[in-house]
Design a protein around this motif. Sequence first.
Motif, PDB file in Angstrom:
ATOM      1  N   ASP A   1       4.580  15.588   9.249  1.00 57.07           N
ATOM      2  CA  ASP A   1       4.387  15.230  10.654  1.00 57.07           C
ATOM      3  C   ASP A   1       2.972  14.702  10.904  1.00 57.07           C
ATOM      4  O   ASP A   1       2.791  13.682  11.581  1.00 57.07           O
ATOM      5  N   LEU A   2       1.976  15.375  10.344  1.00 56.73           N
ATOM      6  CA  LEU A   2       0.590  14.942  10.512  1.00 56.73           C
ATOM      7  C   LEU A   2       0.360  13.553   9.916  1.00 56.73           C
ATOM      8  O   LEU A   2      -0.300  12.698  10.519  1.00 56.73           O
ATOM      9  N   VAL A   3       0.924  13.312   8.732  1.00 60.41           N
ATOM     10  CA  VAL A   3       0.769  12.017   8.062  1.00 60.41           C
ATOM     11  C   VAL A   3       1.439  10.908   8.871  1.00 60.41           C
ATOM     12  O   VAL A   3       0.865   9.826   9.057  1.00 60.41           O
ATOM     13  N   GLU A   4       2.615  11.169   9.371  1.00 61.33           N
ATOM     14  CA  GLU A   4       3.307  10.156  10.168  1.00 61.33           C
ATOM     15  C   GLU A   4       2.550   9.841  11.452  1.00 61.33           C
ATOM     16  O   GLU A   4       2.441   8.677  11.850  1.00 61.33           O
ATOM     17  N   LYS A   5       1.994  10.864  12.084  1.00 56.76           N
ATOM     18  CA  LYS A   5       1.203  10.641  13.300  1.00 56.76           C
ATOM     19  C   LYS A   5      -0.101   9.916  12.987  1.00 56.76           C
ATOM     20  O   LYS A   5      -0.532   9.043  13.747  1.00 56.76           O
ATOM     21  N   ALA A   6      -0.738  10.253  11.869  1.00 65.91           N
ATOM     22  CA  ALA A   6      -1.968   9.557  11.470  1.00 65.91           C
ATOM     23  C   ALA A   6      -1.688   8.079  11.227  1.00 65.91           C
ATOM     24  O   ALA A   6      -2.506   7.218  11.565  1.00 65.91           O
TER      25      ALA A   6
ATOM     26  N   VAL B   1       0.839  -1.199   0.000  1.00 65.73           N
ATOM     27  CA  VAL B   1       0.000   0.000   0.000  1.00 65.73           C
ATOM     28  C   VAL B   1       0.874   1.249   0.000  1.00 65.73           C
ATOM     29  O   VAL B   1       1.851   1.327   0.745  1.00 65.73           O
ATOM     30  N   ASN B   2       0.504   2.198  -0.839  1.00 64.59           N
ATOM     31  CA  ASN B   2       1.100   3.540  -0.828  1.00 64.59           C
ATOM     32  C   ASN B   2      -0.017   4.523  -0.514  1.00 64.59           C
ATOM     33  O   ASN B   2      -1.049   4.536  -1.201  1.00 64.59           O
ATOM     34  N   ILE B   3       0.184   5.310   0.522  1.00 65.26           N
ATOM     35  CA  ILE B   3      -0.811   6.308   0.928  1.00 65.26           C
ATOM     36  C   ILE B   3      -0.203   7.690   0.744  1.00 65.26           C
ATOM     37  O   ILE B   3       0.904   7.957   1.207  1.00 65.26           O
ATOM     38  N   THR B   4      -0.946   8.551   0.059  1.00 63.48           N
ATOM     39  CA  THR B   4      -0.500   9.923  -0.153  1.00 63.48           C
ATOM     40  C   THR B   4      -1.588  10.872   0.332  1.00 63.48           C
ATOM     41  O   THR B   4      -2.739  10.771  -0.104  1.00 63.48           O
ATOM     42  N   ALA B   5      -1.207  11.763   1.233  1.00 68.98           N
ATOM     43  CA  ALA B   5      -2.134  12.772   1.735  1.00 68.98           C
ATOM     44  C   ALA B   5      -1.753  14.129   1.168  1.00 68.98           C
ATOM     45  O   ALA B   5      -0.581  14.507   1.195  1.00 68.98           O
ATOM     46  N   LYS B   6      -2.738  14.828   0.633  1.00 69.13           N
ATOM     47  CA  LYS B   6      -2.549  16.206   0.171  1.00 69.13           C
ATOM     48  C   LYS B   6      -3.250  17.110   1.175  1.00 69.13           C
ATOM     49  O   LYS B   6      -4.460  16.992   1.378  1.00 69.13           O
ATOM     50  N   ILE B   7      -2.466  17.976   1.811  1.00 74.80           N
ATOM     51  CA  ILE B   7      -2.991  18.859   2.854  1.00 74.80           C
ATOM     52  C   ILE B   7      -2.608  20.290   2.474  1.00 74.80           C
ATOM     53  O   ILE B   7      -1.511  20.755   2.784  1.00 74.80           O
ATOM     54  N   PRO B   8      -3.504  20.984   1.778  1.00 71.89           N
ATOM     55  CA  PRO B   8      -3.138  22.272   1.186  1.00 71.89           C
ATOM     56  C   PRO B   8      -2.909  23.416   2.165  1.00 71.89           C
ATOM     57  O   PRO B   8      -2.230  24.375   1.823  1.00 71.89           O
ATOM     58  N   ASN B   9      -3.448  23.357   3.366  1.00 69.59           N
ATOM     59  CA  ASN B   9      -3.394  24.515   4.260  1.00 69.59           C
ATOM     60  C   ASN B   9      -2.269  24.487   5.290  1.00 69.59           C
ATOM     61  O   ASN B   9      -2.290  25.272   6.243  1.00 69.59           O
ATOM     62  N   VAL B  10      -1.314  23.561   5.120  1.00 72.69           N
ATOM     63  CA  VAL B  10      -0.170  23.508   6.032  1.00 72.69           C
ATOM     64  C   VAL B  10       1.120  23.415   5.226  1.00 72.69           C
ATOM     65  O   VAL B  10       1.102  23.030   4.060  1.00 72.69           O
ATOM     66  N   ASP B  11       2.245  23.757   5.842  1.00 72.23           N
ATOM     67  CA  ASP B  11       3.524  23.658   5.151  1.00 72.23           C
ATOM     68  C   ASP B  11       3.955  22.200   5.042  1.00 72.23           C
ATOM     69  O   ASP B  11       3.373  21.312   5.681  1.00 72.23           O
ATOM     70  N   ALA B  12       4.961  21.942   4.253  1.00 71.02           N
ATOM     71  CA  ALA B  12       5.404  20.574   3.963  1.00 71.02           C
ATOM     72  C   ALA B  12       5.839  19.823   5.219  1.00 71.02           C
ATOM     73  O   ALA B  12       5.512  18.640   5.381  1.00 71.02           O
ATOM     74  N   ALA B  13       6.552  20.474   6.106  1.00 74.50           N
ATOM     75  CA  ALA B  13       7.016  19.802   7.327  1.00 74.50           C
ATOM     76  C   ALA B  13       5.846  19.414   8.228  1.00 74.50           C
ATOM     77  O   ALA B  13       5.826  18.314   8.794  1.00 74.50           O
ATOM     78  N   THR B  14       4.872  20.297   8.348  1.00 75.71           N
ATOM     79  CA  THR B  14       3.690  20.004   9.157  1.00 75.71           C
ATOM     80  C   THR B  14       2.892  18.873   8.532  1.00 75.71           C
ATOM     81  O   THR B  14       2.425  17.966   9.234  1.00 75.71           O
TER      82      THR B  14
END
Length: 141
Positions: A115-120, A99-112
């Motif tokens: 971090d959010l994806v790793e915590k999720a 499985v490859n999971i990619t999250a696109k989160i437009p309202n935060v910077d790349a580092a954030t």
Amino acid sequence: MPIQSKDVLYTAVATAEGGRDGRVATDDGKLDVVVNPPKEMGGNGAGTNPEQLFAAGYSACFQGALGVVARNEGADISGSTVTAEVGIGKNDEGFGILVNITAKIPNVDAATAKDLVEKAHQVCPYSKATRGNIEVNVAAA
């Protein structure tokens, strides 16, 4: 840590007939689909397949986990999407998936976002269930 039977809040029930070339339906009738092997695996590709169903479930679950993490972190994930790609192929034991999971989160910077994806990935029930069993790669785009 596994949950105990007494702690189950909801149980989904689905029944398949015909395996990869048949149909699968839930007991409440909300899902009733024809399943067929994809053309890439010698099927007619007319219906959905278990990999698509797994990808749909995993992406929705991961998006939910991302929301929990974002609320805890005070991050704005509005407009975000999560895409799960589920691959199937031969391995030493017959077949396996990755499985490859990619999250696109437009309202935060790349580092954030990273971090959010790793915590999720640490709190998502699908991620917990697959950890150590299959290869799962997560990324923020």
